[in-house]
Write an enzyme that holds these catalytic residues in place. Structure first.
Site, PDB file in Angstrom:
ATOM      1  N   GLY A   1      38.442 -34.096 -29.958  1.00 13.66           N
ATOM      2  CA  GLY A   1      38.694 -35.305 -30.722  1.00 13.66           C
ATOM      3  C   GLY A   1      37.488 -35.719 -31.535  1.00 13.66           C
ATOM      4  O   GLY A   1      36.430 -35.098 -31.473  1.00 13.66           O
ATOM      5  N   ASP A   2      37.662 -36.795 -32.295  1.00  9.20           N
ATOM      6  CA  ASP A   2      36.604 -37.340 -33.144  1.00  9.20           C
ATOM      7  C   ASP A   2      36.591 -38.845 -32.948  1.00  9.20           C
ATOM      8  O   ASP A   2      37.496 -39.543 -33.415  1.00  9.20           O
ATOM      9  CB  ASP A   2      36.875 -36.979 -34.610  1.00  9.20           C
ATOM     10  CG  ASP A   2      35.812 -37.522 -35.555  1.00  9.20           C
ATOM     11  OD1 ASP A   2      34.880 -38.201 -35.085  1.00  9.20           O
ATOM     12  OD2 ASP A   2      35.921 -37.268 -36.768  1.00  9.20           O
ATOM     13  N   PHE A   3      35.585 -39.361 -32.242  1.00  7.97           N
ATOM     14  CA  PHE A   3      35.598 -40.793 -31.941  1.00  7.97           C
ATOM     15  C   PHE A   3      35.339 -41.660 -33.174  1.00  7.97           C
ATOM     16  O   PHE A   3      35.455 -42.877 -33.105  1.00  7.97           O
ATOM     17  CB  PHE A   3      34.648 -41.167 -30.797  1.00  7.97           C
ATOM     18  CG  PHE A   3      33.277 -40.541 -30.842  1.00  7.97           C
ATOM     19  CD1 PHE A   3      32.499 -40.561 -31.980  1.00  7.97           C
ATOM     20  CD2 PHE A   3      32.750 -39.952 -29.699  1.00  7.97           C
ATOM     21  CE1 PHE A   3      31.234 -40.014 -31.998  1.00  7.97           C
ATOM     22  CE2 PHE A   3      31.476 -39.389 -29.710  1.00  7.97           C
ATOM     23  CZ  PHE A   3      30.712 -39.423 -30.867  1.00  7.97           C
TER      24      PHE A   3
ATOM     25  N   ASP B   1      35.335 -34.327 -26.650  1.00  6.51           N
ATOM     26  CA  ASP B   1      34.229 -33.866 -27.491  1.00  6.51           C
ATOM     27  C   ASP B   1      34.812 -33.078 -28.659  1.00  6.51           C
ATOM     28  O   ASP B   1      36.034 -32.917 -28.762  1.00  6.51           O
ATOM     29  CB  ASP B   1      33.237 -33.028 -26.683  1.00  6.51           C
ATOM     30  CG  ASP B   1      31.810 -33.162 -27.210  1.00  6.51           C
ATOM     31  OD1 ASP B   1      31.630 -33.094 -28.443  1.00  6.51           O
ATOM     32  OD2 ASP B   1      30.877 -33.331 -26.409  1.00  6.51           O
TER      33      ASP B   1
ATOM     34  N   HIS C   1      23.067 -42.895 -30.877  1.00  5.40           N
ATOM     35  CA  HIS C   1      21.772 -42.837 -31.577  1.00  5.40           C
ATOM     36  C   HIS C   1      21.780 -41.838 -32.739  1.00  5.40           C
ATOM     37  O   HIS C   1      20.807 -41.772 -33.493  1.00  5.40           O
ATOM     38  CB  HIS C   1      20.630 -42.549 -30.599  1.00  5.40           C
ATOM     39  CG  HIS C   1      20.640 -41.180 -29.991  1.00  5.40           C
ATOM     40  ND1 HIS C   1      19.745 -40.808 -29.012  1.00  5.40           N
ATOM     41  CD2 HIS C   1      21.422 -40.083 -30.201  1.00  5.40           C
ATOM     42  CE1 HIS C   1      19.968 -39.550 -28.661  1.00  5.40           C
ATOM     43  NE2 HIS C   1      20.974 -39.102 -29.370  1.00  5.40           N
TER      44      HIS C   1
END
Length: 473
Positions: free
Chosen positions: A354-356, A320, A373
């Site tokens: 992290g950053d997906f 996250d 969403h």
């Protein structure tokens, strides 16, 4: 059939439709005519009137049959054994028979269709125009803790007004609105109210913590939605919430800066906790035994913790944003952590920031709940491609997306309400249809193998499996 007919039709210039014998002159009106002498226009009008009369008779017959059937169902609910089964349906128990739930959903949708056909249009409008009353009345009884005062059993209005310190007349007015819409139950003979399956969940100590939604929906979400008209205008890129607060910050950042994010975080956490049991029982997670499942955008950690508790041989991980990481570390890796019992299977090195949108930690299996969403199709595709690039191929490789699937009908209304909610709060917020989910998967190296509605939960489990990696993925 008597072929002497009098017609009530302005165009035909006869005052009424009656059956008349030859030579009769009923009520002094124009004399009857013989059908053999009627024009084509007259015959069409006569035929139309008989069709209308026949249709009304058939509708009446069908409605009377429906009324009889519905009365039988209502009477059935009063039997002790049946009452327990109906109560279980109302509670959306994850252990309910799926076939029974499916039938119930179809009946609810059909009943809603019939209601829309029969109900005067002004009543449909009234539900929307005065809908704020439902939210505010619900928020009022939660703030006054009426469900908690009824925890020990039914009370008359006089008793309840004394115990809750409220005006009896206004208490009655508010509760009348609510119990006629499924929240609380009323007994006319004793003039008393009691909790039912819905109001029971509004108690302060109820494990679902649904009461937290009452304040947020009646205040913060209500205010944010006031930006809808301007946000819907062509060329506007801000979300309705950003429009209302006149900011370009994300709602999370804005509320954090203004000190109101705690309440919203508690509300979202309550929703996660309330729906996690259905998310766990509704999908075959045991297929991932002895493997590692990474929760991308894991939030409060309740989902992965619940899965680790349900499957003793499962290993877990969470990725996250850096902002969320301190909350996750506190939830899992402090001596008094609420998820300390599963901490050994989700060690600190697998709770990562992290950053997906950039890259994803490699794993055999992933789950994402209420993340995609928040993003438009281009961004969602980027996230799905990043996961596809990072997934470790094995017989159990998969991505489980827990999101609402837009559906019509009364039973599917949570997907539409959720769609508006994420649109109001997120710049690109949207729920998606089944077709849209399959299209997103197909263009990013995935195949949707199943979509399962989860018991007692808003989202579905969208099971995506990696396929042969196309060149553009």
């Amino acid at each position: 059939m008597n072929d002497y007919i009098r017609v009530n039709c302005t165009e035909l210039r006869w005052p009424e439709l009656v059956c008349a014998e030859p030579g009769s002159n009923s009520r002094g009106h124009s004399p009857p005519f013989h059908i053999a002498n009627a024009s084509i226009t007259q015959l069409k009008a006569i035929d139309l009137l008989f069709l209308i009369d026949f249709s009304i008779s058939k509708i009446m017959e069908s409605l009377l049959q429906l009324e009889t059937a519905l009365r039988a169902v209502v009477e059935e609910t009063k039997r002790p054994n049946a009452a327990a089964a109906f109560a279980s349906l109302r509670r959306a128990d994850p252990n309910n028979d799926p076939a029974l739930t499916a039938v119930a959903s179809r009946v609810v949708d059909l009943a809603s269709e019939v209601t829309q056909l029969l109900e005067p249009a002004y009543l449909a409008l009234a539900d929307h125009l005065f809908g704020y009353q439902h939210t505010q009345c619900l928020a009022a009884v939660v703030e006054l803790r009426i469900p908690d005062y009824l925890a020990s059993g039914p009370q008359t209005f006089e008793q309840l007004s004394i115990s809750s310190g409220t005006r009896r007349d206004r208490l009655r007015q508010v509760l009348r609105l609510l119990y006629n819409n499924g929240v609380f139950s009323y007994d006319a003979e004793s003039d008393s109210v009691r909790n039912n399956e819905a109001s029971e969940m509004l108690k302060q100590d109820h494990w679902t913590q649904w009461h937290r939604w009452a304040s947020v929906c009646s205040k913060q979400f209500y205010q944010m939605a006031q930006g809808l008209p301007r946000a819907m205008s062509a060329g506007v890129t801000r979300s309705p919430a950003q429009v209302h607060y006149d900011t370009d910050e994300s709602m999370f950042s804005y509320l954090e800066r203004n000190g109101t994010m705690v309440q919203l975080r508690e509300c979202m956490g309550a929703a996660a906790i309330a729906q996690t049991p259905g998310m766990i029982t509704g999908y075959p997670w045991a297929e991932l035994s002895n493997h590692t499942l990474f929760d991308l955008g894991g939030g409060d950690g309740s989902l992965i913790a619940g899965l680790l508790r349900a499957i003793p041989t499962l290993q877990g991980g969470i990725m996250d944003t850096p902002r969320v990481l301190p909350f996750l570390q506190e939830a899992f890796h402090h001596p008094s952590s609420k998820y300390a019992d599963v901490a050994l299977r989700i060690p600190p090195e697998r709770v990562i920031a992290g950053d997906f949108l950039q890259e994803v930690i490699p794993s055999e299996a992933y789950v994402m709940r209420w993340c995609l969403h928040d993003w438009n199709d281009e961004q969602a595709c980027q996230i799905l491609r990043n996961i596809r690039r990072s997934i470790i191929n094995s017989p159990v490789s998969r991505l489980i997306v827990l999101e609402s699937v837009l559906a019509d009908g009364r039973w599917g209304r949570m997907s539409r309400l959720g769609d508006i909610n994420v649109m109001v709060t997120a710049e690109h917020g949207q729920e998606r249809t089944e077709t849209q989910w399959r299209q997103l998967a197909a263009c990013t190296g995935w195949k949707v193998v199943s979509i399962t509605q989860l018991p007692g939960a808003w989202p579905s489990a969208i099971d995506m499996r990696p396929v042969e990696r196309p060149e553009n993925v």
